[in-house]
Design an enzyme around this catalytic site. Structure first.
Site, PDB file in Angstrom:
ATOM      1  N   HIS A  16      42.333  45.072  38.263  1.00 49.03           N
ATOM      2  CA  HIS A  16      43.135  45.882  39.184  1.00 49.03           C
ATOM      3  C   HIS A  16      43.813  47.068  38.514  1.00 49.03           C
ATOM      4  CE1 HIS A  16      45.218  45.330  43.368  1.00 49.03           C
ATOM      5  NE2 HIS A  16      44.583  46.471  43.251  1.00 49.03           N
ATOM      6  N   ASP A  30      47.401  41.316  47.523  1.00 48.16           N
ATOM      7  CA  ASP A  30      47.461  40.794  46.163  1.00 48.16           C
ATOM      8  C   ASP A  30      48.401  39.603  46.113  1.00 48.16           C
ATOM      9  OD1 ASP A  30      47.558  40.587  43.291  1.00 48.16           O
ATOM     10  OD2 ASP A  30      47.331  42.762  43.120  1.00 48.16           O
ATOM     11  N   HIS A  71      50.102  39.292  43.386  1.00 46.31           N
ATOM     12  CA  HIS A  71      51.086  39.822  42.450  1.00 46.31           C
ATOM     13  C   HIS A  71      51.580  41.194  42.909  1.00 46.31           C
ATOM     14  CE1 HIS A  71      48.148  37.269  40.321  1.00 46.31           C
ATOM     15  NE2 HIS A  71      49.197  36.824  39.642  1.00 46.31           N
ATOM     16  N   ASP A  98      52.284  43.624  40.848  1.00 44.06           N
ATOM     17  CA  ASP A  98      51.707  44.627  39.939  1.00 44.06           C
ATOM     18  C   ASP A  98      52.691  45.759  39.663  1.00 44.06           C
ATOM     19  OD1 ASP A  98      49.431  43.107  39.821  1.00 44.06           O
ATOM     20  OD2 ASP A  98      48.250  44.358  41.169  1.00 44.06           O
ATOM     21  N   HIS A 113      46.659  45.533  34.154  1.00 43.73           N
ATOM     22  CA  HIS A 113      46.368  45.145  35.542  1.00 43.73           C
ATOM     23  C   HIS A 113      47.599  44.589  36.249  1.00 43.73           C
ATOM     24  CE1 HIS A 113      45.143  40.590  35.047  1.00 43.73           C
ATOM     25  NE2 HIS A 113      46.219  40.878  34.359  1.00 43.73           N
ATOM     26  N   ASP A 119      42.759  42.900  46.049  1.00 44.16           N
ATOM     27  CA  ASP A 119      42.621  42.029  44.891  1.00 44.16           C
ATOM     28  C   ASP A 119      42.215  40.661  45.428  1.00 44.16           C
ATOM     29  OD1 ASP A 119      43.182  40.135  42.821  1.00 44.16           O
ATOM     30  OD2 ASP A 119      44.579  41.533  41.904  1.00 44.16           O
ATOM     31  N   ASP A 129      42.473  37.832  44.320  1.00 39.95           N
ATOM     32  CA  ASP A 129      43.429  36.735  44.161  1.00 39.95           C
ATOM     33  C   ASP A 129      44.513  36.741  45.245  1.00 39.95           C
ATOM     34  OD1 ASP A 129      45.631  38.374  43.372  1.00 39.95           O
ATOM     35  OD2 ASP A 129      45.252  38.071  41.243  1.00 39.95           O
ATOM     36  N   GLU A 148      39.162  42.335  40.778  1.00 33.02           N
ATOM     37  CA  GLU A 148      39.548  41.059  40.156  1.00 33.02           C
ATOM     38  C   GLU A 148      38.632  39.891  40.506  1.00 33.02           C
ATOM     39  OE1 GLU A 148      41.581  40.648  37.750  1.00 33.02           O
ATOM     40  OE2 GLU A 148      42.975  42.349  37.803  1.00 33.02           O
TER      41      GLU A 148
END
Length: 317
Positions: free
Chosen positions: A107, A134, A136, A138, A151, A237, A239, A282
């Site tokens: 990412h 996502d 996260h 980030d 990332h 992403d 995830d 990702e």
């Protein structure tokens, strides 16, 4: 006018741009993501929904040196080179009126992609909205994260918090204002990162919000204010998804959106009629089970481009 049978007369041309690197990640394997998406049938799936699709192949960039961080950043020179390549490719496709689809890769590549979209919007007078799907936020910086993995930093860099080589990719710092981004599905945020997110005023629809109010309400708010002059960029992403249905990622965080929640998210984005560019990042085939995560990602991306489980007419702009 395009008169190809089965294709709407104003269907965009989508261009697949592979960026096979895991230079910004903490696990190897995301570099194989572009090929896994191709094997899962991304191009024919999109073509089945009326798009003309061009696969431009893979960008070239430096190998992953797999070294420790230097001055708080791992592999910064390599990350810069990869993101410059992504920036040039995405910006070039937008300039030709095409819809770029970045196939990552980790990412950190969202830096180059979103910076290119932001420059295009500045030059064409379009409003920009970024949806960051996502687990996260980030929004780390070199001071906040000991790993130095970039990332975990792209949103912070896009908002001007990071090294000049990354924050100034598009010739304008910051590339993005915090009020131009909406984060969805977040459930893993470091303590220092959390403070920074609050200080910057990011609008975050985390899993607590989705649990309490539902995906529909989150998406209504995330898409509020879009109009015909809005360019919507989706940075997906993988995830973002619950690892029970999407194990093929380097950083699995339990408690993500279910299949139906994710489908609703994608369908509502499609309903907006504003999608202008996309990242898929990702995906890590080395950690997947018989490419099931890539197949799921393709299924969800189809929904971004019009596939619906509901028998209803869409509100066409």
């Amino acid at each position: 006018m395009n008169t190809t049978p089965g294709r709407p007369p104003h269907a965009p041309t989508a261009v697949l741009i592979g960026a096979p690197t895991d230079v910004g990640a903490g696990h190897r394997g995301a570099s194989m993501g572009p090929e896994a998406l191709r094997v899962a049938g991304l191009q024919p799936a999109l073509e089945s929904h009326g798009l003309q699709v061009i696969d431009s192949g893979n960008l070239s960039g430096p190998n992953n040196p797999w070294k420790p961080p230097v001055d708080g950043y791992r592999h910064l020179p390599e990350v810069v080179l990869w993101n410059q390549a992504v920036f040039d490719a995405v910006y070039g496709e937008l300039a030709q009126g095409r819809l770029p689809i970045l196939l990552g890769g980790d990412h950190c590549l969202g830096l180059g992609s979103v910076s290119a979209v932001a420059k295009h919007c500045r030059e064409t007078g379009k409003k920009l909205r970024v949806l960051w799907l996502d687990a996260h936020a980030d929004f780390n910086t070199s001071e906040l994260t000991p790993s130095g993995n970039v990332h975990g930093m792209p949103v912070a860099c896009l908002c001007g918090l990071g090294p000049a080589e990354l924050t100034g990719l598009g010739g304008h710092t910051p590339a993005l204002r915090p009020d131009q981004i909406r984060q969805i599905g977040i459930r893993s945020v470091d303590e220092g990162e959390k403070r920074l997110v609050h200080e910057q005023g990011l609008e975050v629809f985390d899993m607590r919000f989705i649990d309490e109010h539902g995906m529909r309400h989150a998406m209504v708010q995330a898409l509020a204010g879009l109009d015909d002059n809005t360019h919507l960029h989706v940075s997906f992403d993988v995830d973002f998804l619950d690892p029970e249905i999407a194990p093929g990622v380097g950083t699995t965080i339990p408690g993500g959106p279910t299949y139906r929640e994710a489908q609703l998210c994608m369908e509502m984005i499609a309903d907006s009629g504003c999608l202008g560019s996309l990242d898929i990042v990702e995906l890590n085939p080395a950690l997947d089970v018989r490419n099931k995560t890539a197949v799921l990602a393709v299924d969800l991306v189809e929904s971004l481009f019009g596939k619906s489980t509901l028998m209803r007419e869409r509100d066409r702009r």
